[in-house]
Scaffold this motif. Structure first.
Motif, PDB file in Angstrom:
ATOM      1  N   LEU A  45      -6.262   1.414  -9.366  1.00  0.00           N
ATOM      2  CA  LEU A  45      -6.047   1.441 -10.811  1.00  0.00           C
ATOM      3  C   LEU A  45      -5.376   2.742 -11.239  1.00  0.00           C
ATOM      4  O   LEU A  45      -4.426   2.734 -12.031  1.00  0.00           O
ATOM      5  CB  LEU A  45      -7.370   1.256 -11.549  1.00  0.00           C
ATOM      6  CG  LEU A  45      -7.277   1.249 -13.083  1.00  0.00           C
ATOM      7  CD1 LEU A  45      -6.317   0.162 -13.555  1.00  0.00           C
ATOM      8  CD2 LEU A  45      -8.657   1.074 -13.700  1.00  0.00           C
ATOM      9  N   ALA A  46      -5.855   3.870 -10.727  1.00  0.00           N
ATOM     10  CA  ALA A  46      -5.232   5.159 -11.054  1.00  0.00           C
ATOM     11  C   ALA A  46      -3.788   5.203 -10.569  1.00  0.00           C
ATOM     12  O   ALA A  46      -2.898   5.739 -11.256  1.00  0.00           O
ATOM     13  CB  ALA A  46      -6.040   6.300 -10.424  1.00  0.00           C
ATOM     14  N   PHE A  47      -3.546   4.621  -9.392  1.00  0.00           N
ATOM     15  CA  PHE A  47      -2.176   4.563  -8.855  1.00  0.00           C
ATOM     16  C   PHE A  47      -1.267   3.773  -9.790  1.00  0.00           C
ATOM     17  O   PHE A  47      -0.144   4.201 -10.102  1.00  0.00           O
ATOM     18  CB  PHE A  47      -2.212   3.910  -7.473  1.00  0.00           C
ATOM     19  CG  PHE A  47      -0.869   3.784  -6.811  1.00  0.00           C
ATOM     20  CD1 PHE A  47      -0.293   4.862  -6.159  1.00  0.00           C
ATOM     21  CD2 PHE A  47      -0.169   2.578  -6.834  1.00  0.00           C
ATOM     22  CE1 PHE A  47       0.950   4.750  -5.539  1.00  0.00           C
ATOM     23  CE2 PHE A  47       1.064   2.466  -6.225  1.00  0.00           C
ATOM     24  CZ  PHE A  47       1.625   3.556  -5.580  1.00  0.00           C
TER      25      PHE A  47
ATOM     26  N   GLU B  64      -1.772   3.161 -13.033  1.00  0.00           N
ATOM     27  CA  GLU B  64      -1.640   3.830 -14.334  1.00  0.00           C
ATOM     28  C   GLU B  64      -0.673   5.006 -14.283  1.00  0.00           C
ATOM     29  O   GLU B  64      -0.004   5.304 -15.278  1.00  0.00           O
ATOM     30  CB  GLU B  64      -3.021   4.291 -14.815  1.00  0.00           C
ATOM     31  CG  GLU B  64      -3.901   3.126 -15.256  1.00  0.00           C
ATOM     32  CD  GLU B  64      -5.269   3.576 -15.727  1.00  0.00           C
ATOM     33  OE1 GLU B  64      -5.691   4.690 -15.332  1.00  0.00           O
ATOM     34  OE2 GLU B  64      -5.918   2.825 -16.490  1.00  0.00           O
ATOM     35  N   ARG B  65      -0.572   5.661 -13.144  1.00  0.00           N
ATOM     36  CA  ARG B  65       0.406   6.748 -13.011  1.00  0.00           C
ATOM     37  C   ARG B  65       1.819   6.203 -13.150  1.00  0.00           C
ATOM     38  O   ARG B  65       2.686   6.846 -13.753  1.00  0.00           O
ATOM     39  CB  ARG B  65       0.231   7.458 -11.661  1.00  0.00           C
ATOM     40  CG  ARG B  65      -1.023   8.313 -11.570  1.00  0.00           C
ATOM     41  CD  ARG B  65      -1.063   9.102 -10.284  1.00  0.00           C
ATOM     42  NE  ARG B  65       0.047  10.061 -10.174  1.00  0.00           N
ATOM     43  CZ  ARG B  65       0.182  10.913  -9.158  1.00  0.00           C
ATOM     44  NH1 ARG B  65      -0.729  10.925  -8.184  1.00  0.00           N
ATOM     45  NH2 ARG B  65       1.201  11.731  -9.121  1.00  0.00           N
ATOM     46  N   HIS B  66       2.043   5.016 -12.610  1.00  0.00           N
ATOM     47  CA  HIS B  66       3.365   4.394 -12.756  1.00  0.00           C
ATOM     48  C   HIS B  66       3.594   3.929 -14.191  1.00  0.00           C
ATOM     49  O   HIS B  66       4.676   4.125 -14.754  1.00  0.00           O
ATOM     50  CB  HIS B  66       3.497   3.206 -11.795  1.00  0.00           C
ATOM     51  CG  HIS B  66       3.724   3.597 -10.372  1.00  0.00           C
ATOM     52  ND1 HIS B  66       2.704   4.023  -9.553  1.00  0.00           N
ATOM     53  CD2 HIS B  66       4.863   3.649  -9.630  1.00  0.00           C
ATOM     54  CE1 HIS B  66       3.194   4.308  -8.358  1.00  0.00           C
ATOM     55  NE2 HIS B  66       4.498   4.094  -8.367  1.00  0.00           N
ATOM     56  N   LEU B  67       2.571   3.296 -14.770  1.00  0.00           N
ATOM     57  CA  LEU B  67       2.728   2.785 -16.128  1.00  0.00           C
ATOM     58  C   LEU B  67       3.001   3.910 -17.119  1.00  0.00           C
ATOM     59  O   LEU B  67       3.679   3.702 -18.130  1.00  0.00           O
ATOM     60  CB  LEU B  67       1.479   2.009 -16.550  1.00  0.00           C
ATOM     61  CG  LEU B  67       1.137   0.761 -15.731  1.00  0.00           C
ATOM     62  CD1 LEU B  67      -0.068   0.053 -16.324  1.00  0.00           C
ATOM     63  CD2 LEU B  67       2.333  -0.180 -15.652  1.00  0.00           C
TER      64      LEU B  67
ATOM     65  N   GLU C 159      -1.277  -7.287  -6.222  1.00  0.00           N
ATOM     66  CA  GLU C 159      -1.810  -5.924  -6.336  1.00  0.00           C
ATOM     67  C   GLU C 159      -2.153  -5.612  -7.789  1.00  0.00           C
ATOM     68  O   GLU C 159      -3.223  -5.059  -8.084  1.00  0.00           O
ATOM     69  CB  GLU C 159      -0.800  -4.914  -5.795  1.00  0.00           C
ATOM     70  CG  GLU C 159      -1.270  -3.470  -5.892  1.00  0.00           C
ATOM     71  CD  GLU C 159      -0.219  -2.476  -5.416  1.00  0.00           C
ATOM     72  OE1 GLU C 159      -0.553  -1.278  -5.303  1.00  0.00           O
ATOM     73  OE2 GLU C 159       0.932  -2.894  -5.165  1.00  0.00           O
ATOM     74  N   GLU C 160      -1.253  -5.973  -8.703  1.00  0.00           N
ATOM     75  CA  GLU C 160      -1.501  -5.718 -10.118  1.00  0.00           C
ATOM     76  C   GLU C 160      -2.622  -6.612 -10.649  1.00  0.00           C
ATOM     77  O   GLU C 160      -3.461  -6.176 -11.441  1.00  0.00           O
ATOM     78  CB  GLU C 160      -0.206  -5.929 -10.908  1.00  0.00           C
ATOM     79  CG  GLU C 160       0.845  -4.881 -10.585  1.00  0.00           C
ATOM     80  CD  GLU C 160       2.232  -5.247 -11.075  1.00  0.00           C
ATOM     81  OE1 GLU C 160       3.072  -4.335 -11.214  1.00  0.00           O
ATOM     82  OE2 GLU C 160       2.486  -6.451 -11.313  1.00  0.00           O
ATOM     83  N   GLU C 161      -2.655  -7.856 -10.200  1.00  0.00           N
ATOM     84  CA  GLU C 161      -3.710  -8.770 -10.642  1.00  0.00           C
ATOM     85  C   GLU C 161      -5.091  -8.313 -10.193  1.00  0.00           C
ATOM     86  O   GLU C 161      -6.096  -8.593 -10.852  1.00  0.00           O
ATOM     87  CB  GLU C 161      -3.430 -10.181 -10.117  1.00  0.00           C
ATOM     88  CG  GLU C 161      -2.257 -10.871 -10.794  1.00  0.00           C
ATOM     89  CD  GLU C 161      -2.010 -12.265 -10.241  1.00  0.00           C
ATOM     90  OE1 GLU C 161      -1.268 -13.030 -10.875  1.00  0.00           O
ATOM     91  OE2 GLU C 161      -2.554 -12.587  -9.164  1.00  0.00           O
ATOM     92  N   SER C 162      -5.163  -7.608  -9.075  1.00  0.00           N
ATOM     93  CA  SER C 162      -6.460  -7.206  -8.530  1.00  0.00           C
ATOM     94  C   SER C 162      -7.136  -6.110  -9.347  1.00  0.00           C
ATOM     95  O   SER C 162      -8.349  -5.912  -9.235  1.00  0.00           O
ATOM     96  CB  SER C 162      -6.295  -6.739  -7.077  1.00  0.00           C
ATOM     97  OG  SER C 162      -5.567  -5.517  -7.015  1.00  0.00           O
ATOM     98  N   VAL C 163      -6.373  -5.396 -10.181  1.00  0.00           N
ATOM     99  CA  VAL C 163      -6.959  -4.279 -10.940  1.00  0.00           C
ATOM    100  C   VAL C 163      -6.872  -4.467 -12.453  1.00  0.00           C
ATOM    101  O   VAL C 163      -7.440  -3.684 -13.199  1.00  0.00           O
ATOM    102  CB  VAL C 163      -6.289  -2.937 -10.553  1.00  0.00           C
ATOM    103  CG1 VAL C 163      -6.588  -2.588  -9.111  1.00  0.00           C
ATOM    104  CG2 VAL C 163      -4.788  -2.973 -10.792  1.00  0.00           C
TER     105      VAL C 163
END
Length: 308
Positions: free
Chosen positions: A30-32, A34-37, A242-246
Motif C-alpha cells: 500500500l505504501a509503495f 501511494e508513493r506512486h499515486l 496488485e492494485e486490487e489487492s490493496v
C-alpha cells in the motif's frame, strides 16, 4: 584497475537498489502504491485514468460457432459460443435462450487450486448474463427456428486464462466479441422429426433446410465496461491484481454503444462521493469509444483474412 572496477561496482549498486525496491514493494504494497499515486503515476507507469493495452482476436476456437481471445494487459480471456437446438420456453415460444458460465481453471492463477471452486466465478457469470440481457445487445427472437417448436440455446463459456485484474471487463468484451463472430449454422429436419445441423454446400442440396443460409446475429447496443479502483482522492482505471489487492473500493460502470448507462456497481469500501461516480462514468464512456474501435478493427482483420 580501479577504472575497471567502477562499472562493476555501479552495476552491483544498481542491482542492490532494485532488490531493495522489490522488497519494499512486497513488504509494504500500500505504501509503495501511494508513493506512486503521490506523483500521479501507477507502478506500471500508466497514468491514473489510463487503461491497459487491449487486443481482440476473433475465431480463436474452430469448433465453436463463435469465439474470441481477449487480452487486457496480462489478463486473458477465451470466450466461445456453442449453439444447440432445444424446445423454446412455454412463456416465450418465439425466442431462444442464453446460458452463461465463467470458468477459472487452476492455470489462470497460483491462487486457484484444483478441485476448489472460486467464489468470484459464479458472481461474474451472473453479472455477465444480467448485462447481456438488460443491455439489449442480444435479440433472443433471432434464435428462434420454428415458433413454439424449436429454437437455439446459446451456451456462452468464458475461460480465464490468466488473472491480472479487471476480470469482469475482460470477460464482457470477450463475450461481446464471441457473439460478433458467431455464425448461425444451417439446420434441417430428419425423418424422425428431429432438427440437426448440416454443413457445407453438399448439406444444402441433400437436406430440406429450416434456415436457408448461415447468418450473423444483428446485435443491438453493445455493452462495454470499465472498472475503477478508488483510493482516497485517486481514481485508477482498469486496476491490476496488485492494485486490487490493496484497494478496497471499486466501481464498475457498464455503458452501451449509445453511451447509455446499463449498470453501475460499487464493491467494498466506504461511501463514495457523487463526484467520484461521475468521474468513473466519464472514464467508462471514453473507454467505450476505444473498445468499440478495437472490436471494429478485429472484425475488419478477420474479413481480410477470409478473403485472402
Amino acid at each position: 584497475m580501479a577504472a575497471e572496477t567502477e562499472p562493476a561496482a555501479a552495476a552491483a549498486s544498481g542491482l542492490a537498489g532494485e532488490m531493495e525496491v522489490e522488497a519494499y514493494r512486497r513488504l509494504f504494497p500500500l505504501a509503495f502504491l501511494e508513493r506512486h499515486l503521490g506523483e500521479s503515476v501507477r507502478p506500471d507507469a500508466r497514468r491514473l485514468c489510463e487503461a491497459r493495452p487491449t487486443t481482440v482476436a476473433l475465431g480463436a476456437v474452430s469448433s465453436a460457432h463463435g469465439s474470441a481471445l481477449v487480452r487486457l494487459g496480462d489478463t486473458a480471456m477465451l470466450a466461445s459460443v456453442k449453439l444447440e437446438v432445444m424446445s423454446p420456453p412455454a412463456e416465450s415460444p418465439d425466442e431462444g435462450s442464453l446460458a452463461v458460465e465463467f470458468h477459472m481453471p487452476p492455470i489462470c492463477s497460483p491462487l486457484v487450486r484444483p478441485g476448489r471452486p472460486v467464489d468470484v466465478a459464479p458472481v461474474i457469470s451472473k453479472a455477465l448474463e444480467d448485462v447481456l440481457m438488460s443491455s439489449g445487445v442480444l435479440n433472443l427472437k433471432q434464435l428462434c427456428l420454428i415458433s413454439g417448436k424449436a429454437s437455439w440455446l446459446a451456451y456462452l463459456d468464458i475461460y480465464c486464462l490468466n488473472v491480472d485484474g479487471s476480470l469482469f471487463d475482460a470477460a464482457l468484451i470477450s463475450a461481446v466479441a464471441a457473439f460478433t463472430h458467431l455464425e448461425i449454422p444451417l439446420v434441417s429436419i430428419g425423418d424422425d422429426g428431429r432438427l440437426f445441423t448440416v454443413g457445407g454446400n453438399e448439406g444444402k442440396t441433400k437436406f430440406e433446410l429450416v434456415n436457408r443460409e448461415k447468418r450473423k446475429l444483428t446485435l443491438g447496443n453493445i455493452p462495454f465496461s470499465l472498472t475503477c479502483a478508488l483510493h482516497k482522492d485517486s481514481i485508477l482505471a482498469d486496476p491490476t491484481s496488485e492494485e486490487e489487492s490493496v484497494i478496497e473500493t471499486y466501481v464498475t460502470v457498464v455503458v452501451d454503444s449509445s453511451d447509455r448507462i446499463v449498470s453501475i456497481q460499487k464493491l467494498g469500501g466506504a461511501v463514495t462521493s457523487m463526484e467520484a461516480i461521475k468521474e468513473c462514468i466519464s472514464l467508462a464512456k471514453e473507454r467505450r469509444r476505444k473498445l468499440r474501435e478495437i472490436l471494429t478493427d478485429s472484425v475488419e482483420a478477420m474479413e481480410v483474412d477470409q478473403t485472402e
